[in-house]
Design a protein around this motif. Structure first.
Motif, short mmCIF file in Angstrom:
data_model
loop_
_atom_site.label_atom_id
_atom_site.label_comp_id
_atom_site.label_asym_id
_atom_site.label_seq_id
_atom_site.Cartn_x
_atom_site.Cartn_y
_atom_site.Cartn_z
N GLU A 2 4.49 -2.69 -3.75
CA GLU A 2 3.23 -2.46 -4.46
C GLU A 2 3.30 -3.01 -5.89
OE1 GLU A 2 -0.68 -0.98 -4.57
OE2 GLU A 2 0.69 -0.88 -2.89
N LEU A 3 4.44 -2.81 -6.56
CA LEU A 3 4.59 -3.30 -7.93
C LEU A 3 4.54 -4.82 -7.99
CD1 LEU A 3 7.42 -0.93 -9.22
CD2 LEU A 3 4.97 -0.78 -9.66
N PHE A 44 -0.14 1.95 -15.66
CA PHE A 44 0.17 2.81 -14.53
C PHE A 44 1.62 3.25 -14.58
CE2 PHE A 44 0.98 -1.50 -13.20
CZ PHE A 44 2.18 -1.44 -12.50
N PRO A 46 5.06 3.39 -12.86
CA PRO A 46 5.68 2.58 -11.81
C PRO A 46 6.24 3.41 -10.65
CG PRO A 46 7.05 2.59 -13.77
CD PRO A 46 5.77 3.29 -14.12
N THR A 49 2.05 4.66 -8.35
CA THR A 49 1.02 3.73 -8.79
C THR A 49 -0.39 4.32 -8.71
OG1 THR A 49 0.94 2.73 -6.59
CG2 THR A 49 2.34 1.66 -8.25
N SER A 52 -2.96 5.52 -12.36
CA SER A 52 -3.23 4.30 -13.11
C SER A 52 -4.63 4.35 -13.69
CB SER A 52 -3.09 3.08 -12.20
OG SER A 52 -4.10 3.10 -11.22
N VAL A 121 -6.13 0.99 -8.67
CA VAL A 121 -4.96 0.33 -8.10
C VAL A 121 -5.41 -1.00 -7.51
CG1 VAL A 121 -3.04 0.49 -6.46
CG2 VAL A 121 -3.91 2.55 -7.59
#
Length: 151
Positions: A2-3, A44, A46, A49, A52, A121
């Protein structure tokens, strides 16, 4: 995973729109852009997430004098009550964003607006640029990101 996706999306927008991307990593990750003196900040946690927010405001925004908050509409849960007699100080079209995000609109003494979307997100390019361009077109009459990009 996702990051990496979030990082790729913001770098893509920076490259396609020829904007300078500033990235800060501390307790939270923060991406920021500036275009036409309007600053966009996505920050956001980490580790999670879902915590955010995306904020858009002019560089000259000062302390807020008026504040409006509207919760995200959720299926099965009652939406927060909005006072009918309360007059909105921003374009009512922005209330469409409450279908997907919690919305906070602030106004300072010089009539500058700051709009904050919670639980923002970015999952795809389209889901990222649509709310940003919608806000900037309604408040500042320009598109923040080019829409010639198709996902």
């Amino acid at each position: 995973m996702e990051l990496k996706r979030i990082d790729n999306i913001w770098h893509f927008f920076a490259a396609q729109n020829q904007l300078f991307l500033k990235k800060e990593v501390n307790q939270e990750v923060q991406y920021s852009f500036s275009k036409n003196n309007i600053k966009l900040i996505h920050s956001f946690n980490p580790k999670f997430t879902g915590q955010s927010s995306l904020s858009m405001a002019p560089d000259s925004f000062e302390m807020a004098v008026k504040t409006y908050a509207a919760g995200q509409k959720k299926f099965g849960l009652p939406a927060p009550m909005v006072q009918v007699h309360q007059r909105l100080f921003f374009p009512k079209e922005l209330l469409k964003l409450t279908a997907n995000f919690a919305l906070f609109v602030e106004k300072d003494r010089f009539n500058h607006f700051r709009v904050t979307l919670d639980s923002f997100v970015p999952r795809s390019i389209r889901q990222t640029h649509q709310p940003i361009n919608f806000i900037s077109e309604n408040l500042w009459k320009f598109r923040y990101f080019s829409e010639t990009i198709k996902n």
